[in-house]
Scaffold this active site. Structure first.
Site, PDB file in Angstrom:
ATOM      1  N   HIS A   1      50.747  46.054  36.151  1.00  0.00           N
ATOM      2  CA  HIS A   1      49.958  47.160  35.600  1.00  0.00           C
ATOM      3  C   HIS A   1      48.611  47.072  36.299  1.00  0.00           C
ATOM      4  O   HIS A   1      47.930  46.037  36.200  1.00  0.00           O
ATOM      5  CB  HIS A   1      49.817  46.995  34.076  1.00  0.00           C
ATOM      6  CG  HIS A   1      49.064  48.097  33.369  1.00  0.00           C
ATOM      7  ND1 HIS A   1      49.587  48.794  32.290  1.00  0.00           N
ATOM      8  CD2 HIS A   1      47.818  48.607  33.564  1.00  0.00           C
ATOM      9  CE1 HIS A   1      48.703  49.680  31.858  1.00  0.00           C
ATOM     10  NE2 HIS A   1      47.606  49.589  32.620  1.00  0.00           N
TER      11      HIS A   1
ATOM     12  N   HIS B   1      45.148  46.559  37.596  1.00  0.00           N
ATOM     13  CA  HIS B   1      43.985  45.957  36.933  1.00  0.00           C
ATOM     14  C   HIS B   1      43.003  45.493  37.985  1.00  0.00           C
ATOM     15  O   HIS B   1      43.384  45.077  39.080  1.00  0.00           O
ATOM     16  CB  HIS B   1      44.395  44.789  36.028  1.00  0.00           C
ATOM     17  CG  HIS B   1      45.247  43.748  36.693  1.00  0.00           C
ATOM     18  ND1 HIS B   1      46.592  43.938  36.925  1.00  0.00           N
ATOM     19  CD2 HIS B   1      44.955  42.519  37.183  1.00  0.00           C
ATOM     20  CE1 HIS B   1      47.087  42.865  37.526  1.00  0.00           C
ATOM     21  NE2 HIS B   1      46.114  41.985  37.706  1.00  0.00           N
TER      22      HIS B   1
ATOM     23  N   ASP C   1      40.027  37.792  30.733  1.00  0.00           N
ATOM     24  CA  ASP C   1      41.224  37.155  31.275  1.00  0.00           C
ATOM     25  C   ASP C   1      41.541  35.896  30.460  1.00  0.00           C
ATOM     26  O   ASP C   1      40.652  35.123  30.106  1.00  0.00           O
ATOM     27  CB  ASP C   1      41.009  36.794  32.751  1.00  0.00           C
ATOM     28  CG  ASP C   1      42.317  36.502  33.466  1.00  0.00           C
ATOM     29  OD1 ASP C   1      42.709  37.316  34.324  1.00  0.00           O
ATOM     30  OD2 ASP C   1      42.949  35.459  33.166  1.00  0.00           O
TER      31      ASP C   1
ATOM     32  N   HIS D   1      39.965  42.807  38.540  1.00  0.00           N
ATOM     33  CA  HIS D   1      39.288  41.611  38.053  1.00  0.00           C
ATOM     34  C   HIS D   1      37.792  41.763  38.335  1.00  0.00           C
ATOM     35  O   HIS D   1      37.404  42.062  39.476  1.00  0.00           O
ATOM     36  CB  HIS D   1      39.766  40.372  38.808  1.00  0.00           C
ATOM     37  CG  HIS D   1      41.225  40.054  38.690  1.00  0.00           C
ATOM     38  ND1 HIS D   1      41.700  39.002  37.938  1.00  0.00           N
ATOM     39  CD2 HIS D   1      42.319  40.631  39.247  1.00  0.00           C
ATOM     40  CE1 HIS D   1      43.018  38.932  38.044  1.00  0.00           C
ATOM     41  NE2 HIS D   1      43.421  39.912  38.834  1.00  0.00           N
TER      42      HIS D   1
ATOM     43  N   ASN E   1      44.827  42.719  42.979  1.00  0.00           N
ATOM     44  CA  ASN E   1      45.962  42.203  43.735  1.00  0.00           C
ATOM     45  C   ASN E   1      47.076  43.245  43.689  1.00  0.00           C
ATOM     46  O   ASN E   1      47.395  43.768  42.614  1.00  0.00           O
ATOM     47  CB  ASN E   1      46.443  40.877  43.125  1.00  0.00           C
ATOM     48  CG  ASN E   1      45.428  39.770  43.312  1.00  0.00           C
ATOM     49  OD1 ASN E   1      44.821  39.648  44.372  1.00  0.00           O
ATOM     50  ND2 ASN E   1      45.214  38.968  42.273  1.00  0.00           N
TER      51      ASN E   1
HETATM   52  P1  AMP Z   1      47.131  39.250  38.852  1.00  0.00           P
HETATM   53  O1  AMP Z   1      47.631  37.886  39.262  1.00  0.00           O
HETATM   54  O2  AMP Z   1      46.142  39.861  39.764  1.00  0.00           O
HETATM   55  O3  AMP Z   1      48.288  40.167  38.521  1.00  0.00           O
HETATM   56  O4  AMP Z   1      46.301  39.016  37.515  1.00  0.00           O
HETATM   57  C1  AMP Z   1      46.876  38.963  36.249  1.00  0.00           C
HETATM   58  C2  AMP Z   1      45.878  38.317  35.361  1.00  0.00           C
HETATM   59  O5  AMP Z   1      46.262  38.544  34.034  1.00  0.00           O
HETATM   60  C3  AMP Z   1      45.755  36.805  35.543  1.00  0.00           C
HETATM   61  O6  AMP Z   1      44.425  36.465  35.918  1.00  0.00           O
HETATM   62  C4  AMP Z   1      46.124  36.260  34.165  1.00  0.00           C
HETATM   63  O7  AMP Z   1      45.380  35.117  33.802  1.00  0.00           O
HETATM   64  C5  AMP Z   1      45.859  37.447  33.261  1.00  0.00           C
HETATM   65  N1  AMP Z   1      46.606  37.470  32.026  1.00  0.00           N
HETATM   66  C6  AMP Z   1      47.935  37.245  31.872  1.00  0.00           C
HETATM   67  N2  AMP Z   1      48.269  37.377  30.578  1.00  0.00           N
HETATM   68  C7  AMP Z   1      47.128  37.692  29.912  1.00  0.00           C
HETATM   69  C8  AMP Z   1      46.813  37.960  28.545  1.00  0.00           C
HETATM   70  N3  AMP Z   1      47.755  37.927  27.592  1.00  0.00           N
HETATM   71  N4  AMP Z   1      45.543  38.233  28.212  1.00  0.00           N
HETATM   72  C9  AMP Z   1      44.574  38.263  29.173  1.00  0.00           C
HETATM   73  N5  AMP Z   1      44.808  38.034  30.473  1.00  0.00           N
HETATM   74  C10 AMP Z   1      46.070  37.749  30.840  1.00  0.00           C
END
Ligand code: AMP
Length: 113
Positions: free
Chosen positions: A97, A99, A30, A101, A86
């Site tokens: 998309h 994902h 992340d 964590h 989430n």
């Molecule tokens: P969510 O809020 O559950 O949709 O999580 C999205 C996650 O993607 C967050 O923890 C961000 O910090 C992470 N994120 C956003 N852009 C990037 C990126 N370019 N590379 C890696 N993580 C990212």
């Protein structure tokens, strides 16, 4: 999907720090870690969220849950870790998309909501 951030990361169009990849799963660090270990595990085929999991794509989700313990072991998370997804507006999903964590490397807060 052409306008999806994580699809672009999977395609290598946006850089990421890869920790795992196979035919259907990609995992990367992340960009704004909330724990010493914070890895995102995603299906390569675009699924918008957990709400979009169905019979046609659930094999990739099953694969993700096979891979998560391997990543946790490789990251040294021997004392436990948290897996979170989430889903939608109320959960503050920011990237549309699917994902998961993986968070670990410290004692995490008991309260999740
Ligand atoms: P969510 O809020 O559950 O949709 O999580 C999205 C996650 O993607 C967050 O923890 C961000 O910090 C992470 N994120 C956003 N852009 C990037 C990126 N370019 N590379 C890696 N993580 C990212």
């Amino acid at each position: 999907m052409s306008d999806c951030l994580f699809c672009k990361i999977i395609a290598g169009e946006i850089p990421s720090t890869k920790v795992y990849e196979d035919d259907t799963v990609y995992a990367f660090r992340d960009i704004a870690p909330m724990a010493p270990v914070h890895v995102l595990v995603v299906p390569k085929a675009h699924v918008a969220s957990a709400d979009g999991i169905n019979e046609s794509n659930s094999a990739s989700v099953a694969r993700i849950f096979e891979v998560i313990p391997k990543i946790a072991a490789a990251e040294g998370l021997t004392n436990g870790y948290r897996v979170i997804t989430n889903c939608g507006e109320d959960a503050c999903q920011s990237v549309k998309h699917l994902h998961f964590h993986i968070l670990g490397g410290k004692k995490l807060p008991e309260n999740m909501a």
